[in-house]
Design a protein around this motif. Sequence first.
Motif, PDB file in Angstrom:
ATOM      1  N   PRO A 214      27.153 -29.480   3.839  1.00  0.00           N
ATOM      2  CA  PRO A 214      27.290 -28.964   5.225  1.00  0.00           C
ATOM      3  C   PRO A 214      27.792 -30.011   6.206  1.00  0.00           C
ATOM      4  CG  PRO A 214      25.189 -28.309   4.247  1.00  0.00           C
ATOM      5  CD  PRO A 214      25.784 -29.326   3.333  1.00  0.00           C
ATOM      6  N   ALA A 215      27.534 -31.273   5.928  1.00  0.00           N
ATOM      7  CA  ALA A 215      27.994 -32.306   6.865  1.00  0.00           C
ATOM      8  C   ALA A 215      29.511 -32.425   6.880  1.00  0.00           C
ATOM      9  CB  ALA A 215      27.376 -33.656   6.499  1.00  0.00           C
ATOM     10  N   ALA A 216      30.175 -32.010   5.816  1.00  0.00           N
ATOM     11  CA  ALA A 216      31.638 -32.099   5.776  1.00  0.00           C
ATOM     12  C   ALA A 216      32.270 -31.200   6.829  1.00  0.00           C
ATOM     13  CB  ALA A 216      32.148 -31.727   4.385  1.00  0.00           C
ATOM     14  N   LEU A 217      31.634 -30.038   7.089  1.00  0.00           N
ATOM     15  CA  LEU A 217      32.163 -29.139   8.120  1.00  0.00           C
ATOM     16  C   LEU A 217      32.099 -29.778   9.502  1.00  0.00           C
ATOM     17  CD1 LEU A 217      33.293 -26.353   8.800  1.00  0.00           C
ATOM     18  CD2 LEU A 217      30.939 -25.533   9.024  1.00  0.00           C
ATOM     19  N   GLN A 218      30.991 -30.476   9.784  1.00  0.00           N
ATOM     20  CA  GLN A 218      30.878 -31.142  11.076  1.00  0.00           C
ATOM     21  C   GLN A 218      31.866 -32.287  11.199  1.00  0.00           C
ATOM     22  OE1 GLN A 218      29.049 -29.628  13.137  1.00  0.00           O
ATOM     23  NE2 GLN A 218      28.228 -28.228  11.594  1.00  0.00           N
TER      24      GLN A 218
END
Length: 354
Positions: A214-218
């Motif tokens: 999920p951090a890749a989206l941010q």
Amino acid sequence: MVQELVIAIVAAVAACALYTAAAAKVVKQYERGVVLRLGRLRNDVRGPGFTMVLPGVERLRKVNMQIVTMPVPAQDGITRDNVTVRVDAVIYFKVVDAASAVIQVEDYRFAVSQMAQTSLRSIIGKSDLDDLLSNREKLNQGLELMIDSPAVGWGVQIDRVEIKDVSLPETMKRSMARQAEADRERRARVINADAELQASKKLAEAAKEMSAQPAALQLRLLQTVVAVAAEKNSTLVLPFPVELLRFLERAQQPVQQQQQPVQQQQLAPQEPVQQPAQQRPVQRQAAEPPQAVRAQQLHAQAPRPTPRPRPGPARRPAPAPSQQTAAAPAPMPAPPAAAPVRPSRPSAKPLAKH
């Protein structure tokens, strides 16, 4: 006598000089000389250099053997698909047989020019407009063959024929321009659709990879913000997603879990301090707002009903609602910033047992 002899010799020498001057001819390197004696062709063609002919008996005609570049005048014609065009060309030829060029044709240059114009009109009528515009090599070969066939008997060889320009009417030019524009737009749309398809496939693969982290989206969102902010000519509205808050909250949970055991260890050896019973209401009243304290004081000063003895176990009398409402005035509304007012209850006294 001697004087007459000298005059005769001088006259003879002058006559010989004049005859020699009239008989002497010079043929250049790129020329060939054709000799006609009393109107008949001599078999020998004079090469370049100095040559002699009999004045009054023989006649020398020089023929240029160089390659001649001749423009063909523009010819108007109608193509096979009924389009009016104007075509001009250029022809390259040279003389290979000087005797045939002099004997077989009166003026080989004029003959070649007229044959080229006639062949060009014939080619225009047999061809389509697209062939004239795009397939000129084939038309040039056909035009060269049509001109070279009769020119062989004239001692002339056609080296090359080129269609130089094709002029179209203005209406036809506009129609062709619209057609070309529509074709280019079609190809542009196809290329754009293909690019969208490839981009969608790549984005789907990227979404699968980002779903695992999920951090890749941010990080991708922040990268997009940096790319947009580099222009410095637009207002950027950045949404703050809830997923980022959840991500930060999950990141802070391990820190809080580590701080709680430390606080429990610090508070464990300390013993709770008990306060007297009389001081507790005072502290509670000090913490409450002034309106609540005033309401408690009025409620404490109100007269209380005397309990009546009854047989059986003693019970706590319930205060009358009418007396409570009459004795205690309604509390005033608290300001928005104040804490909520908690209603105070009168302290209950133990009843005497009979």
